[in-house]
Motif scaffolding. Structure first.
Motif, PDB file in Angstrom:
ATOM      1  N   SER A   1       0.839  -1.199   0.000  1.00 30.01           N
ATOM      2  CA  SER A   1       0.000   0.000   0.000  1.00 30.01           C
ATOM      3  C   SER A   1       0.879   1.256   0.000  1.00 30.01           C
ATOM      4  CB  SER A   1      -0.909  -0.021   1.228  1.00 30.01           C
ATOM      5  OG  SER A   1      -1.863   0.999   1.086  1.00 30.01           O
ATOM      6  N   LEU A   2       0.472   2.254  -0.764  1.00 29.41           N
ATOM      7  CA  LEU A   2       1.266   3.474  -0.964  1.00 29.41           C
ATOM      8  C   LEU A   2       1.689   4.095   0.364  1.00 29.41           C
ATOM      9  CD1 LEU A   2       2.348   5.661  -2.944  1.00 29.41           C
ATOM     10  CD2 LEU A   2       0.134   6.788  -2.725  1.00 29.41           C
ATOM     11  N   GLN A   3       2.996   4.267   0.518  1.00 32.30           N
ATOM     12  CA  GLN A   3       3.558   4.875   1.728  1.00 32.30           C
ATOM     13  C   GLN A   3       3.955   6.326   1.441  1.00 32.30           C
ATOM     14  OE1 GLN A   3       3.784   3.002   4.720  1.00 32.30           O
ATOM     15  NE2 GLN A   3       2.549   1.645   3.420  1.00 32.30           N
ATOM     16  N   ASP A   4       3.839   7.172   2.480  1.00 30.40           N
ATOM     17  CA  ASP A   4       4.275   8.564   2.328  1.00 30.40           C
ATOM     18  C   ASP A   4       5.734   8.649   1.872  1.00 30.40           C
ATOM     19  OD1 ASP A   4       1.784   9.174   3.198  1.00 30.40           O
ATOM     20  OD2 ASP A   4       2.391  10.306   4.978  1.00 30.40           O
ATOM     21  N   ALA A   5       6.553   7.663   2.269  1.00 33.94           N
ATOM     22  CA  ALA A   5       7.985   7.675   1.937  1.00 33.94           C
ATOM     23  C   ALA A   5       8.229   7.599   0.428  1.00 33.94           C
ATOM     24  CB  ALA A   5       8.690   6.511   2.636  1.00 33.94           C
ATOM     25  N   ALA A   6       7.239   7.120  -0.340  1.00 31.81           N
ATOM     26  CA  ALA A   6       7.398   7.043  -1.801  1.00 31.81           C
ATOM     27  C   ALA A   6       7.155   8.402  -2.459  1.00 31.81           C
ATOM     28  CB  ALA A   6       6.413   6.025  -2.372  1.00 31.81           C
ATOM     29  N   LEU A   7       6.545   9.310  -1.699  1.00 30.66           N
ATOM     30  CA  LEU A   7       6.105  10.585  -2.280  1.00 30.66           C
ATOM     31  C   LEU A   7       7.081  11.713  -1.953  1.00 30.66           C
ATOM     32  CD1 LEU A   7       2.343  10.163  -1.350  1.00 30.66           C
ATOM     33  CD2 LEU A   7       3.379   9.853  -3.612  1.00 30.66           C
ATOM     34  N   ALA A   8       7.241  12.609  -2.921  1.00 32.13           N
ATOM     35  CA  ALA A   8       8.121  13.768  -2.734  1.00 32.13           C
ATOM     36  C   ALA A   8       7.576  14.645  -1.603  1.00 32.13           C
ATOM     37  CB  ALA A   8       8.197  14.574  -4.028  1.00 32.13           C
ATOM     38  N   PRO A   9       8.458  15.184  -0.757  1.00 34.02           N
ATOM     39  CA  PRO A   9       8.006  16.041   0.349  1.00 34.02           C
ATOM     40  C   PRO A   9       7.114  17.195  -0.120  1.00 34.02           C
ATOM     41  CG  PRO A   9      10.377  15.618   0.520  1.00 34.02           C
ATOM     42  CD  PRO A   9       9.918  15.011  -0.771  1.00 34.02           C
ATOM     43  N   GLU A  10       7.437  17.773  -1.299  1.00 33.49           N
ATOM     44  CA  GLU A  10       6.634  18.896  -1.828  1.00 33.49           C
ATOM     45  C   GLU A  10       5.206  18.448  -2.128  1.00 33.49           C
ATOM     46  OE1 GLU A  10      10.808  19.417  -3.755  1.00 33.49           O
ATOM     47  OE2 GLU A  10       9.551  17.760  -3.038  1.00 33.49           O
ATOM     48  N   PHE A  11       5.067  17.216  -2.624  1.00 35.73           N
ATOM     49  CA  PHE A  11       3.741  16.691  -2.960  1.00 35.73           C
ATOM     50  C   PHE A  11       2.933  16.445  -1.687  1.00 35.73           C
ATOM     51  CE2 PHE A  11       0.892  13.130  -4.368  1.00 35.73           C
ATOM     52  CZ  PHE A  11       0.170  13.856  -5.298  1.00 35.73           C
ATOM     53  N   LEU A  12       3.579  15.856  -0.687  1.00 37.04           N
ATOM     54  CA  LEU A  12       2.913  15.633   0.602  1.00 37.04           C
ATOM     55  C   LEU A  12       2.437  16.956   1.184  1.00 37.04           C
ATOM     56  CD1 LEU A  12       5.357  13.003   2.156  1.00 37.04           C
ATOM     57  CD2 LEU A  12       2.955  12.600   1.540  1.00 37.04           C
ATOM     58  N   SER A  13       3.289  17.965   1.102  1.00 38.89           N
ATOM     59  CA  SER A  13       2.967  19.281   1.649  1.00 38.89           C
ATOM     60  C   SER A  13       1.790  19.923   0.914  1.00 38.89           C
ATOM     61  CB  SER A  13       4.221  20.160   1.566  1.00 38.89           C
ATOM     62  OG  SER A  13       3.895  21.509   1.651  1.00 38.89           O
ATOM     63  N   VAL A  14       1.804  19.835  -0.421  1.00 38.47           N
ATOM     64  CA  VAL A  14       0.738  20.415  -1.244  1.00 38.47           C
ATOM     65  C   VAL A  14      -0.602  19.720  -0.964  1.00 38.47           C
ATOM     66  CG1 VAL A  14      -0.063  20.317  -3.642  1.00 38.47           C
ATOM     67  CG2 VAL A  14       2.089  21.411  -3.122  1.00 38.47           C
ATOM     68  N   ALA A  15      -0.576  18.378  -0.864  1.00 37.27           N
ATOM     69  CA  ALA A  15      -1.804  17.616  -0.610  1.00 37.27           C
ATOM     70  C   ALA A  15      -2.336  17.914   0.788  1.00 37.27           C
ATOM     71  CB  ALA A  15      -1.547  16.121  -0.778  1.00 37.27           C
ATOM     72  N   GLU A  16      -1.421  17.995   1.757  1.00 39.80           N
ATOM     73  CA  GLU A  16      -1.831  18.277   3.139  1.00 39.80           C
ATOM     74  C   GLU A  16      -2.454  19.675   3.229  1.00 39.80           C
ATOM     75  OE1 GLU A  16       0.107  18.431   7.656  1.00 39.80           O
ATOM     76  OE2 GLU A  16       1.400  18.045   5.928  1.00 39.80           O
ATOM     77  N   TYR A  17      -1.812  20.653   2.555  1.00 42.86           N
ATOM     78  CA  TYR A  17      -2.374  22.001   2.564  1.00 42.86           C
ATOM     79  C   TYR A  17      -3.765  22.004   1.910  1.00 42.86           C
ATOM     80  CZ  TYR A  17      -3.624  26.711   1.593  1.00 42.86           C
ATOM     81  OH  TYR A  17      -4.347  27.875   1.538  1.00 42.86           O
ATOM     82  N   SER A  18      -3.892  21.332   0.756  1.00 44.32           N
ATOM     83  CA  SER A  18      -5.163  21.333   0.006  1.00 44.32           C
ATOM     84  C   SER A  18      -6.308  20.773   0.837  1.00 44.32           C
ATOM     85  CB  SER A  18      -5.032  20.514  -1.278  1.00 44.32           C
ATOM     86  OG  SER A  18      -4.013  21.041  -2.090  1.00 44.32           O
ATOM     87  N   ALA A  19      -5.994  19.794   1.711  1.00 39.90           N
ATOM     88  CA  ALA A  19      -7.037  19.144   2.515  1.00 39.90           C
ATOM     89  C   ALA A  19      -7.322  19.893   3.811  1.00 39.90           C
ATOM     90  CB  ALA A  19      -6.609  17.707   2.835  1.00 39.90           C
ATOM     91  N   SER A  20      -6.533  20.942   4.089  1.00 37.46           N
ATOM     92  CA  SER A  20      -6.699  21.641   5.370  1.00 37.46           C
ATOM     93  C   SER A  20      -7.884  22.606   5.319  1.00 37.46           C
ATOM     94  CB  SER A  20      -5.414  22.405   5.728  1.00 37.46           C
ATOM     95  OG  SER A  20      -5.184  23.441   4.779  1.00 37.46           O
TER      96      SER A  20
END
Length: 350
Positions: free
Chosen positions: A99-118
């Protein structure tokens, strides 16, 4: 009404077997119902593109009939390939099936997705966290995967490509690549990518295109290499929105180019070129005309995710521009459903 949590049945539009049949030799997408209709609708343009002799026309006719038959068998054959791969294929990199782990994703992408969902996230603040490729065309770029995940995924895809497993064409224009659902990567990789990360991001970027109502996808990897596919003709995607991520390898050329929206006149007057960067994803509307310039050297592998919102496409099929004529299909089909999803409101266009 369907009970909550019951799997929804997805469909395709019947036009899939008669519209947008791509003929690379003449650089045309054709509608094909009969020989008479083909001559009537396309006679002059076909002649201007080099389809001149009776032999040329008969060859084209045979190709189109073959493509229609292929499309009619597609769902069944895809399900059979997926079952065989699931039972007989041995992966080289089994960890990419976890299952997709955060570690596979670029930090910038994690940050953008987290901001978008806030709570209180807004478009202007989001745009400060993304690269805007074209404000006018609404094309954006963001790092999606880490270099190590791109490498692992590529190794797995190459291993599969070199295996004796049956392979489906990624789409109607590309001949080389992999359908991720057949390989068993939809559930662990693409569905969580869409639901957890792309959905909140696309809801802010493209609310008018169903960005907040994505409920299915079609994901595939395309491969460009000398002696195989080298370039891609101008087209638009059977999707509301598209994510295109460069996975590797080393290559020159092969830039994406973008025109206008497919409904717009003079859509390819001044194409915009976008160079691929490994690990980075380009986000665009499915209806944006685009293609790929010829590859120079090396090999280019890209993950393409067509993102679909049944609430939008149930009203109008993007491929025939009519109300869809629904046909039951395997898996996510082409993203149409027989009923409107009950969990979302169709946003009023403002």
């Amino acid at each position: 009404t369907a009970t909550a949590g019951a799997p929804r049945r997805f469909c395709r539009c019947a036009c899939f077997c008669s519209e947008n049949l791509y003929v690379a030799r003449y650089g045309l997408h054709l509608r094909f119902r009969s020989e008479q209709q083909l001559r009537q609708d396309y006679g002059p343009i076909l002649r201007s593109r080099g389809c001149v002799s009776t032999k040329d026309f008969q060859q084209l006719l045979a190709e189109l009939q073959q493509e229609v038959a292929r499309r009619q068998r597609l769902g069944q054959e895809s399900a059979a390939r997926k079952a065989l791969i699931a039972s007989s294929y041995h992966p080289a990199r089994p960890e990419v099936y976890n299952s997709l782990q955060d570690a596979a994703l670029a930090p910038e992408f994690l940050s953008v997705a987290e901001y978008s969902a806030s709570p209180g996230a807004d478009l202007q603040s989001l745009l400060q966290r993304l690269q805007t490729v074209s404000e006018e065309k609404r094309i954006y770029r963001v790092p999606v995967f880490t270099a190590s995940f791109c490498q692992a995924l590529l190794e797995e895809l190459e291993h599969f490509e070199q295996s004796d497993m049956p392979k489906g064409r990624p789409n109607t224009m590309n001949h080389y690549g992999v359908l991720l659902h057949e390989l068993g990567l939809d559930e662990p990789l693409v569905t969580p990518l869409r639901e957890r990360f792309l959905q909140p991001l696309m809801a802010l970027l493209y609310p008018d295109c169903g960005g907040g109502q994505l409920d299915s996808h079609r994901a595939f990897v395309v491969k460009y290499a000398p002696g195989q596919d080298r370039e891609l003709g101008c087209h638009y995607d059977n999707a509301e929105l598209t994510l295109n991520v460069a996975l590797g390898k080393a290559f020159t050329g092969g830039a994406l180019y973008f025109g206008g929206l497919f409904q717009a006149p003079a859509a390819l007057t001044e194409p915009l070129e976008v160079q691929h960067v490994v690990g980075q994803g380009v986000l665009h509307r499915g209806g944006q005309l685009h293609g790929a310039r010829p590859l120079g050297t090396g090999e280019r592998w890209n993950l393409v995710v067509w993102l679909r919102a049944s609430a939008v496409r149930n009203r109008l099929c993007p491929m025939c521009c009519r109300e869809p004529d629904l046909v039951d299909d395997e898996g996510f089909g082409d993203g149409f459903t027989r009923e409107e999803p009950t969990t979302v409101d169709v946003c009023a266009l403002t």
